[in-house]
Scaffold this motif. Structure first.
Motif, short mmCIF file in Angstrom:
data_model
loop_
_atom_site.label_atom_id
_atom_site.label_comp_id
_atom_site.label_asym_id
_atom_site.label_seq_id
_atom_site.Cartn_x
_atom_site.Cartn_y
_atom_site.Cartn_z
N UNK A 188 -10.93 7.54 -12.73
CA UNK A 188 -10.44 7.72 -14.30
C UNK A 188 -10.28 8.65 -14.78
N UNK A 189 -11.81 9.17 -14.90
CA UNK A 189 -11.68 10.75 -15.74
C UNK A 189 -10.52 12.05 -14.76
N UNK A 190 -10.95 11.40 -13.49
CA UNK A 190 -10.46 12.87 -12.63
C UNK A 190 -9.00 12.44 -11.99
N UNK A 191 -8.43 11.84 -12.65
CA UNK A 191 -6.56 10.89 -12.52
C UNK A 191 -6.11 11.00 -13.33
N UNK A 192 -6.49 10.88 -14.63
CA UNK A 192 -6.14 11.26 -15.88
C UNK A 192 -5.40 9.24 -16.12
N UNK A 193 -6.54 8.21 -15.33
CA UNK A 193 -5.69 7.40 -15.92
C UNK A 193 -6.95 6.17 -17.23
N UNK A 194 -6.73 5.42 -17.07
CA UNK A 194 -7.72 4.03 -17.66
C UNK A 194 -8.19 3.59 -16.48
N UNK A 195 -9.21 2.96 -17.03
CA UNK A 195 -10.84 2.94 -16.09
C UNK A 195 -10.13 0.97 -15.44
N UNK A 196 -9.19 0.64 -16.72
CA UNK A 196 -8.79 -0.79 -16.30
C UNK A 196 -8.07 -0.51 -15.03
N UNK A 197 -6.82 0.00 -15.48
CA UNK A 197 -6.17 0.25 -14.54
C UNK A 197 -6.51 1.15 -12.92
N UNK A 198 -7.30 1.48 -12.80
CA UNK A 198 -7.89 1.67 -11.74
C UNK A 198 -8.67 0.73 -10.82
N UNK A 199 -9.51 -0.07 -11.64
CA UNK A 199 -9.92 -1.28 -11.16
C UNK A 199 -8.91 -2.47 -10.32
N UNK A 200 -7.97 -2.44 -10.82
CA UNK A 200 -6.70 -3.68 -11.05
C UNK A 200 -6.57 -2.71 -9.81
N UNK A 201 -6.20 -1.53 -9.27
CA UNK A 201 -5.35 -1.19 -8.73
C UNK A 201 -6.47 -1.48 -7.12
N UNK A 202 -7.56 -1.31 -7.51
CA UNK A 202 -8.34 -1.51 -6.17
C UNK A 202 -8.50 -2.69 -5.60
N UNK A 203 -8.33 -3.21 -6.65
CA UNK A 203 -8.89 -4.62 -6.70
C UNK A 203 -7.31 -5.53 -5.58
N UNK A 204 -5.68 -5.14 -6.40
CA UNK A 204 -5.21 -5.37 -5.26
C UNK A 204 -4.56 -4.79 -4.32
N UNK A 205 -5.31 -2.96 -3.45
CA UNK A 205 -5.43 -3.19 -2.49
C UNK A 205 -6.48 -3.90 -1.60
N UNK A 206 -8.09 -3.91 -2.43
CA UNK A 206 -8.62 -4.91 -1.11
C UNK A 206 -7.86 -6.03 -1.01
N UNK A 207 -7.28 -7.01 -2.03
CA UNK A 207 -6.47 -8.10 -1.81
C UNK A 207 -5.15 -7.99 -0.95
N UNK A 208 -4.95 -7.35 -0.60
CA UNK A 208 -2.95 -7.00 0.59
C UNK A 208 -4.31 -6.73 1.75
N UNK A 209 -4.87 -5.72 1.50
CA UNK A 209 -6.29 -5.64 2.75
C UNK A 209 -6.92 -6.65 3.61
N UNK A 210 -7.11 -7.92 2.56
CA UNK A 210 -8.15 -8.90 3.04
C UNK A 210 -9.43 -8.34 3.33
N UNK A 211 -9.44 -7.59 2.63
CA UNK A 211 -11.50 -6.71 2.99
C UNK A 211 -11.56 -6.07 1.85
N UNK A 259 0.89 -1.10 0.25
CA UNK A 259 0.08 -0.02 -0.17
C UNK A 259 0.81 1.50 0.25
N UNK A 260 0.78 2.08 -1.06
CA UNK A 260 1.72 3.11 -1.19
C UNK A 260 0.58 4.45 -1.16
N UNK A 261 1.37 5.60 -1.07
CA UNK A 261 0.62 6.67 -1.09
C UNK A 261 -0.09 7.04 -2.80
N UNK A 262 0.17 6.26 -3.93
CA UNK A 262 -0.57 6.12 -4.78
C UNK A 262 -2.01 5.36 -4.68
N UNK A 263 -2.05 4.41 -4.16
CA UNK A 263 -2.66 4.01 -3.86
C UNK A 263 -4.35 3.93 -3.33
N UNK A 264 -3.69 5.80 -2.45
CA UNK A 264 -4.30 6.42 -1.63
C UNK A 264 -4.92 6.86 -2.27
#
Length: 290
Positions: free
Chosen positions: A22-45, A1-6
């Protein structure tokens, strides 16, 4: 979990949508979804409930949000502290009451900008309650309010006082007795305005039922009163200046409602930069320059 994840997590939480985040951060939506899924996996919730209308925070997500806001703020705060020196510069986010913005703030801002052009001032207006909430949530560096309440997290400086008077249009009969207010519409700002609460509490104490009409701007309130539609409780400084444009009269009907302090608040746990220190100094010196 890093500052960009937050930062990504907060964007999704605030926007209620992966797409809008994704539009606000100028990311592609798939990248946002993957980062959130990784964060949830890391936090186990699970952090979000997913639905057709967007996403909303789970109880775990709500808990993380309060920490994420502090983490982001402290990161920016650290950058400010390291780069700060005796010359005010950088971004300064200030909140202000509608009435203070209309009359007092232009003189303060003009003096401050002239002295410290390297400061990027951002202004937000709101009610006392809204501004206190924004300061507590680290969304503002400081704000002008008319009441504090029980908030031990806040540092407070009185920058001036306002004399409150009841105002009406000149076509309205002069108000000599409280009973006259039974038949008049009371124009107020939205809930959270300290002046509104003072007036409502005072009328309740005197046993006067109030017909309340809520408006969002000072100009709206003054315009309705100018047209003879009712009355309001506002600082005398506002009325004094507004009488040039509007057909108004004022009434001093209670010694209980005379002087109300205007306070500048900031969080005690935030770094008191040169920029905000000088802003407070200028505010105290120029508050009555109207």
């Amino acid at each position: 979990m890093d500052i960009r994840d937050m930062q990504i997590f907060l964007a999704v939480a605030n926007e209620g949508s992966f797409t809008r985040a994704a539009e606000k951060l100028e990311y592609v939506q798939s990248s946002i979804s993957i980062r959130i899924q990784q964060l949830e996996s890391e936090l186990k919730t699970e952090l979000f409930h997913r639905g057709r209308q967007g996403v909303r925070l789970t109880s775990s997500g709500e808990a993380l949000k309060s920490y994420a806001e502090k983490i982001i703020f402290l990161t920016k705060e650290a950058e400010r502290v390291i780069s700060d020196n005796t010359i005010p510069r950088g971004q300064l986010r200030i909140g202000s009451l509608e009435t203070t913005t209309a009359l007092r703030l232009p003189f303060i801002l003009a003096e401050y900008h002239k002295s410290y052009p390297e400061v990027d001032l951002i202004l937000k207006t709101g009610t006392t309650e809204e501004l206190i909430h924004s300061v507590l949530k680290y969304e503002l560096d400081g704000a002008f309010v008319s009441s504090l309440g029980d908030h031990v997290e806040l540092d407070t400086v009185e920058v001036g006082t306002e004399e409150l008077v009841l105002i009406s249009g000149r076509q309205t009969a002069p108000i000599h007795h409280l009973e006259q207010l039974r038949h008049l519409t009371i124009f107020v700002f939205r809930v959270g305005c300290h002046y509104r609460r003072i007036l409502e509490d005072w009328l309740h104490l005197k046993g006067i039922p109030a017909k309340i009409m809520e408006l969002g701007t000072l100009e709206g309130i003054l315009g309705c009163i100018h047209a003879g539609l009712g009355v309001s409780l506002l600082p005398f400084s506002v009325i004094e200046r507004a009488m040039i444009k509007y057909n108004l009269q004022y009434h001093k009907i209670s010694d209980e409602l005379v002087n109300i302090p205007t306070l500048f608040i900031r969080r005690k746990d935030t770094y008191k930069s040169a920029a905000i220190s000088e802003f407070i100094r200028v505010s105290k010196e120029r508050f009555n320059d109207i």
